[in-house]
Design an enzyme around this catalytic site. Structure first.
Site, mmCIF file in Angstrom:
data_model
loop_
_atom_site.group_PDB
_atom_site.id
_atom_site.type_symbol
_atom_site.label_atom_id
_atom_site.label_comp_id
_atom_site.label_asym_id
_atom_site.label_seq_id
_atom_site.Cartn_x
_atom_site.Cartn_y
_atom_site.Cartn_z
ATOM 1 N N MET A 1 -6.957 -9.151 -10.480
ATOM 2 C CA MET A 1 -6.111 -10.008 -9.649
ATOM 3 C C MET A 1 -5.024 -9.143 -8.981
ATOM 4 O O MET A 1 -5.324 -8.092 -8.455
ATOM 5 C CB MET A 1 -5.523 -11.145 -10.500
ATOM 6 C CG MET A 1 -6.588 -11.995 -11.173
ATOM 7 S SD MET A 1 -7.470 -13.064 -9.980
ATOM 8 C CE MET A 1 -8.688 -13.824 -11.056
ATOM 9 N N SER A 2 -3.789 -9.562 -9.081
ATOM 10 C CA SER A 2 -2.743 -8.842 -8.347
ATOM 11 C C SER A 2 -2.317 -7.526 -8.993
ATOM 12 O O SER A 2 -1.482 -6.813 -8.428
ATOM 13 C CB SER A 2 -1.527 -9.744 -8.140
ATOM 14 O OG SER A 2 -1.853 -10.764 -7.228
ATOM 15 N N VAL A 3 -2.887 -7.210 -10.137
ATOM 16 C CA VAL A 3 -2.718 -5.844 -10.650
ATOM 17 C C VAL A 3 -3.256 -4.851 -9.612
ATOM 18 O O VAL A 3 -2.793 -3.706 -9.533
ATOM 19 C CB VAL A 3 -3.422 -5.688 -12.019
ATOM 20 C CG1 VAL A 3 -3.606 -4.234 -12.404
ATOM 21 C CG2 VAL A 3 -2.637 -6.443 -13.094
ATOM 22 N N THR A 4 -4.202 -5.333 -8.818
ATOM 23 C CA THR A 4 -4.702 -4.549 -7.683
ATOM 24 C C THR A 4 -3.564 -3.994 -6.846
ATOM 25 O O THR A 4 -3.618 -2.853 -6.361
ATOM 26 C CB THR A 4 -5.582 -5.442 -6.777
ATOM 27 O OG1 THR A 4 -6.563 -6.101 -7.570
ATOM 28 C CG2 THR A 4 -6.254 -4.631 -5.676
ATOM 29 N N LYS A 5 -2.539 -4.820 -6.637
ATOM 30 C CA LYS A 5 -1.437 -4.416 -5.751
ATOM 31 C C LYS A 5 -0.786 -3.111 -6.212
ATOM 32 O O LYS A 5 -0.404 -2.271 -5.388
ATOM 33 C CB LYS A 5 -0.381 -5.533 -5.687
ATOM 34 C CG LYS A 5 -0.856 -6.810 -5.006
ATOM 35 C CD LYS A 5 0.258 -7.857 -4.973
ATOM 36 C CE LYS A 5 -0.080 -9.058 -4.107
ATOM 37 N NZ LYS A 5 -1.095 -9.961 -4.699
#
Lengths: 430, 430
Positions: free
Chosen positions: B145-149
């Protein structure tokens, strides 16, 4: 449309000469899907079929997962099995005679002629030759097309050897849903050897050919609102009608492999992707995960959906050549490999009319040459092949993107090259 | 719709208690996509959103690639970097006080409370704790999820440290197409720290929220015939309007990361997936390939499309903890990691109103606690996190499938547990 299962031996639809050659169709040079964003005329889509038009197809065969949903085939987390290298510089100059014109050709020239994306030759388990072109790299994955079928046939032969699958039983005994179809009355053996009497045309020039309904059923994209056909591979298989008698002739029909995949899933309790991972890929010391395309219900495309690294295809071939033993363990029972190698009935095969493959047969979804080396092969459209020559202790794994689907377009510059290399490698005595 | 980028810190939409607990929502027990074919009520589809409804979502987070096209992030072909094991049995019983109720809770109980799918704790580079649940296995991949960021922010910080990207320059200098949008006048630094003044609501209760247009643009499925909106992430970004001033406040808006991904692609000449593979994943000794979801033009979803193995997430965290050094090499310049760890301005952050994160800041797409351990984290909805505590020499990688997207739902039983574990590990002096 999903065109992954074209007839692996059919006659070419058009002469190769109408297409740009390998250099001019180089997918890297043409820059498909490169840029942020790619230029509009370099964007490929699954939905409109642009991804599989030549020469764009040369990019897509190494990038299927970027276009459609896929299921992973895990290699596990163990180290890769080493493939020792003993590269030779005498192979490029090897000469052979083309099957079609009889002209002499050099090995090196055959690669471009066949739009080879990658080729690995193992001799006695060592890499003696390795080349990449097109969109494939050593750490990439390429569509195996109908080479997939030989993996599925190997899994089935394994289950037979282990006593978990009885090839003489009727298909409907394992998959009752297929009783309504022509498959129901066939034996598992007839499905494994593609001697079922089913109506399944893979003539892509015919809009009524069953292969179109098969592709539409397996297409993972949302179905159009007015869609009334089968909506998955399994639903399609239940609609297959009889044509001819079971057991009388070999007929290369992809639906057989999908039916076999269903049987395997029922017997093993795992999808073919899971079984391939658990029983083969995770034990083979593969250096990359593989993957398969799936339909809208998550069913892997047994007839042609596998994608692997090239060296891993070679590892699989080396395991088969060694009668199931590789990476320090017996992965497939030797009896299963023996049953593949013995082949089917050449008389059954002859009825299919493959003029370039005289005396061959088909067994457990493998193509058996019955030549004096006992060579046998997995074959997929556009030049995918895994060619195993036991006498020469040679395995050739080749991925390609020939503009013509049917292998009759590349066999004339492939099969004699493979045979010449086998003879050449045997000369050394090392 | 693609719901991969929900606000990583937003308040919960509903109390967790309305959902079945972790045991009752166990995706393995519920049998999603199991069977040949799966039962009709166990088939999940991307197109109708069924894949992301709770509890089905607990299966999907470990199987995204089976539902949509994805691009591989190769680990290369080298051996995996070992993660030595020194498992401890004293962690399950560790006690901490919940942030919400103040009640005492044990570590072990927090895992089920948080619908943890997998958690790995490294102390001084050794695995001291490792658990899997839900649909995740050690050899599986889970949505970050936003760990991608934080991966994207790390790549950008790397390019800055290498002098290839000037954070003080305007976005439009790198991506002229964004001049028409509110991004054009922002600096790269403002994008990296999410202090841009843009109109981008991630309020999923509001059908007019920009996040819906963002999701529709990035949806890789064929667009409806009457679709008139932007048709890719890049097209969407060009439509983003101004709201407020750049540089005045932190506002968590996923579009910033997609804009940063575009900048990175322009500067590096590679997609963020390719750059992540070439610069990090292939050097990290990852034990599995990772992957990202892509839009219809092949652009990886920088804002939230990454999927990795859990241990590989831990390896990445350990590399960051070691100031960019791991697997025998300097992978990310130490200056880039230092720039992350120094954090942003807590005063800017405070304006965003995260009551559970007092004194925190946001820098290079990382969340900085500014606690006395200098801890910082990557955070994604539904409980995804990579928590790095430099003083305790501890890295926690956790994937989860909490029914509530916003991390405010799991922070009360996560953050104090992580802090208690850090203190506990420091006591040993070993």
């Amino acid at each position: 449309m999903v065109l992954l299962a074209l007839n692996a031996g059919a006659a070419p639809a058009a002469p190769s000469s109408q297409y740009p050659n390998a250099a001019d169709s180089d997918p890297v040079k043409l820059g498909w899907m490169v840029g942020s964003p790619p230029p509009a005329d370099r964007i490929l889509r699954f939905e409109d079929g642009s991804y599989f038009k030549f020469p764009a197809m040369r990019w897509s065969v190494a990038h299927f997962r970027e276009l459609m949903p896929t299921v992973n085939i895990s290699r596990g987390l163990q180290p890769a099995a080493p493939l020792p290298r003993a590269l030779r510089d005498d192979i490029d100059g090897l000469e052979f005679k083309r099957l079609d014109t009889g002209e002499t050709m050099r090995w090196r020239a055959s690669l471009a002629a066949n739009y080879t994306d990658g080729i690995v030759v193992l001799h006695k388990g060592r890499i003696v030759y390795e080349r990449y072109a097109g969109a494939l790299q050593p750490d990439g994955q390429h569509a195996a097309m109908s080479v997939t079928k030989s993996f599925i046939g190997t899994l089935a032969a394994m289950l037979v050897a282990e006593g978990k699958l009885n090839p003489e039983r009727k298909v409907a005994d394992y998959v009752p849903e297929l009783a309504v179809s022509a498959f129901g009355s066939a034996t598992v053996r007839q499905v494994m050897d593609m001697t079922t009497g089913i109506r399944f045309s893979e003539d892509y020039a015919d809009p009524q050919a069953e292969v179109w309904a098969h592709a539409a059923a397996g297409n993972p994209l949302p179905k159009p609102k007015d869609f009334s056909g089968p909506r998955s591979y399994y639903e399609f298989l239940q609609t297959v009608q009889a044509q001819g008698q079971h057991g009388e002739a070999f007929g290369y029909r992809t639906a057989n492999t999908d039916a076999l995949g269903w049987i395997i899933a029922r017997v093993s309790g795992q999808s073919v992707a899971q079984l391939l991972s658990n029983r083969i890929w995770s034990r083979l010391g593969a250096e990359q995960d593989a993957y398969m395309s799936v339909d809208a219900t998550g069913t892997p495309f047994a007839g042609g959906g596998l994608n692997t690294g090239l060296r891993d295809l070679a590892r699989f071939g080396e395991m088969v050549r060694n009668n199931g033993f590789f990476n320090g363990q017996q992965i497939i029972p030797a009896a299963a490999i023996a049953d593949i190698r013995q082949g089917g009935k050449p008389a059954d095969f002859a009825k299919a009319g493959y003029t370039l493959l005289p005396g061959w047969s088909y067994r457990n979804m493998w193509w058996i040459t019955h030549n004096d080396h006992g060579a046998f092969a997995a074959r997929g459209v556009h030049g995918q092949t895994l060619y195993i020559d036991p006498k020469a202790e040679m395995v050739i794994a080749r991925y390609g993107s020939h503009p013509v689907a049917g292998n009759a377009a590349n066999d004339p510059t492939s099969l004699p090259a493979f045979e010449a290399l086998a003879t050449h490698l045997m000369k050394d005595g090392n």
